[in-house]
Write an enzyme that holds these catalytic residues in place. Structure first.
Site, PDB file in Angstrom:
ATOM      1  N   GLY A  26       0.779  -1.227   0.000  1.00  8.25           N
ATOM      2  CA  GLY A  26       0.000   0.000   0.000  1.00  8.25           C
ATOM      3  C   GLY A  26       0.810   1.277   0.000  1.00  8.25           C
ATOM      4  O   GLY A  26       1.802   1.434  -0.709  1.00  8.25           O
ATOM      5  N   TYR A 172     -11.331   4.568  15.295  1.00  8.79           N
ATOM      6  CA  TYR A 172     -10.394   4.984  14.251  1.00  8.79           C
ATOM      7  C   TYR A 172     -10.219   6.494  14.274  1.00  8.79           C
ATOM      8  O   TYR A 172      -9.096   7.006  14.171  1.00  8.79           O
ATOM      9  CB  TYR A 172     -10.896   4.531  12.881  1.00  8.79           C
TER      10      TYR A 172
END
Length: 310
Positions: A26, A172
């Protein structure tokens, strides 16, 4: 420097040592590959060494692999010891690795998974390596946050580990808000200790494995509108690369895409939420993070004397 900053704008990185966490896939992979391509000696700090070696084989230049599991403070300490032994100086520490929207769980040390991995693991790693950066002119700590720092985001000091209730989106948001508050407080402390700076960046919405735990109500729109709302990792890595290498960058700045909603586009200076700039919360989060990790930062007379004598 061109208005639309690209990988081609990265200055020559020869002679510089860069550590990139989560660099086997990524955004981290794209970041590390670009730095290595410009001549930096790059360390891929990854949980899975075999995958790290596979990633390194796809990069040109001086690329090595270091085992690092941010869900374990013992692993963070072991990795820091290895890195300190191998690298008397570090120019760039890029805190890129992370998890997103994970089901409720804890790290090996009992911290909520997202807060423990994204914030506390990087907080500890930075503290343990910082004295390798402080003597190096122009060194930087770059921490990757997210547009998610604005979504249901607050530092829940009354329940940091989400033991009483759990929201994967809220957790998150807390972790990514913590990344920014850590950067701003770190920069405030670094300002008195030479030329090392702390900078933050975010990739917008990038098409990576990080999104595999996205809740259904968010995953469906991304599936339908993915080509419009997301960008490839090489593009998503550009704000991090600019924060790490652009000579014009200043400590405490935040870089992200310039498109609508900052979901995609060219890397530029962006603004973070008002909550991220609360200095009293930043200081409290720092103190709590030191207590939870057992890591203190080397802001003392010894470091200043070492730099003066070097």
């Amino acid at each position: 420097m061109s208005r639309n900053w690209t990988e081609q704008d990265i200055p020559d990185q020869r002679g510089r040592v860069a550590i990139v966490t989560g660099a086997n896939t990524g955004l981290g992979f794209a970041t590390a590959k670009a730095l290595a391509g410009r001549g930096a000696s790059v360390v891929l700090a990854v949980r899975n060494v075999d995958k790290g070696k596979q990633a390194a084989a796809q990069m040109a230049g001086d690329v090595t692999v270091q085992e690092l599991d941010l869900t374990s403070l013992a692993s963070v300490r072991a990795a820091a010891a290895d890195l300190r032994a191998a690298h008397p100086r570090i120019d760039l520490l890029i805190n890129n690795a992370g998890v997103m929207y994970t089901p409720k769980g804890t790290t090996r040390d009992g911290f909520e998974t997202q807060f423990g991995t994204n914030h506390l693991g990087h907080f500890a790693l930075t503290g343990l390596l910082l004295d390798r950066l402080l003597p190096v002119a122009g060194s930087r700590v770059v921490t990757v946050s997210s547009v998610g720092h604005r979504i249901r985001a607050a530092i829940h000091f009354d329940d940091l580990q989400w033991e009483h209730s759990y929201s994967r989106v809220g957790a998150y948001g807390q972790a990514k808000l913590a990344n920014l508050m850590f950067t701003y407080e770190l920069q405030r402390r670094l300002a008195e200790h030479g030329t090392t700076i702390a900078v933050a960046a975010h990739p917008g919405v990038s098409d990576t494995e990080l999104a595999r735990n996205t809740p259904a109500f968010l995953r469906l729109p991304l599936t339908w509108l993915g080509p419009v709302l997301t960008q490839k990792p090489a593009r998503g890595a550009l704000p991090t690369l600019r924060a790490a290498t652009d000579p014009a960058v200043q400590g405490g700045q935040y870089y992200g895409p310039d498109g609508i909603g900052e979901v995609r586009g060219n890397p530029r200076l962006v603004a973070s939420s008002p909550a991220s700039h609360d200095a009293s919360v930043q200081r409290r989060l720092w103190a709590v993070s030191e207590e939870l990790t057992g890591v203190s930062f080397p802001f003392d007379a010894g470091i200043r004397a070492e730099r003066a004598g070097s």
